[in-house]
Design an enzyme around this catalytic site. Sequence first.
Site, PDB file in Angstrom:
ATOM      1  N   PRO A   2       0.835  -1.208   0.000  1.00  0.00           N
ATOM      2  CA  PRO A   2       0.000   0.000   0.000  1.00  0.00           C
ATOM      3  C   PRO A   2       0.867   1.255   0.000  1.00  0.00           C
ATOM      4  CG  PRO A   2      -0.800  -1.590   1.600  1.00  0.00           C
ATOM      5  CD  PRO A   2       0.521  -2.100   1.123  1.00  0.00           C
ATOM      6  N   GLU A   3       0.518   2.207  -0.856  1.00  0.00           N
ATOM      7  CA  GLU A   3       1.246   3.470  -0.932  1.00  0.00           C
ATOM      8  C   GLU A   3       0.380   4.566  -0.324  1.00  0.00           C
ATOM      9  OE1 GLU A   3       3.003   4.006  -4.864  1.00  0.00           O
ATOM     10  OE2 GLU A   3       3.069   1.844  -5.145  1.00  0.00           O
TER      11      GLU A   3
END
Length: 284
Positions: A2-3
């Site tokens: 996840p960014e």
Amino acid sequence: MPELPEVEVVRRGLAEHTTGSTIVQAEVFHPRVARNQLGGTVEIEINLAGLKISEVKRRGKFLWLELADAALDPTGLCLLVHLGMSGQMLIKDPEAPRNPHLRAKLELDDGKEVWFVDQRTFGYWWLGELHDGAPTKISHIAPDLLDSQADFAAIAHNLKKRSKDIKRLLLEQEIVSGIGNIYADEMLWAAQIHPQQRADRLSIKRLENLLECGREVMIKALAQGGTSFDALYVNVNGNSGYFSLSLNAYGQTGEPCARCGTAISKIVVGGRGTHFCTNCQRRR
């Protein structure tokens, strides 16, 4: 992994469901959750009980719960959460069937539970002190593209001093945080910059434009719930994001560039699969 947009989606969900709630009990079911914690699992379980969640904040790919006492006075403590490759923070009812990858949970005074589900166990929780508004453990992490305090001119000048490939620099969280492989490819495509272009050969104006493009990409991704390619990234309600349908570079190998029609190419930069248009993003 996840960014920034995905972590921000999770942060917003947690803020909506947990702000003002008291932690009745904390349980850690897998030792890797507390691997960075001095005192280990027991430190988290004992010290979280009875504290209130006053705010949920984020910097880059990290989020944290700020903790207060019963009178809502700040304790100077926080619960830092790093989702790793597959971590999920889910809001659940106590009666919900237990997930086989449940690694830790918080029981709240309103009857809800916060589950930390992490199939690959690269994520973790860390209970520690705040300093200057952020957990001391991530004091080295730079502001991100959605931070109101981020100085794009200063970041551009910092990038300009480096002789590395621009994509490698975007992935270094000490210069600007929250950017991972997906959004690095997308912002470079939007700014028409080759991923292997040396940063010191880009003008300050182009570097600032790159950062602005990154902000715009992040905002668009947020509006669509982030990017999900499988069931490992979901929001607090277990729903996937759909920004993957709007990607122009990442994962688009062989597809026509949305700007010029040239087939998107894939190379490896710094060990990461990298997608770009050979026509629009020429190396100079």
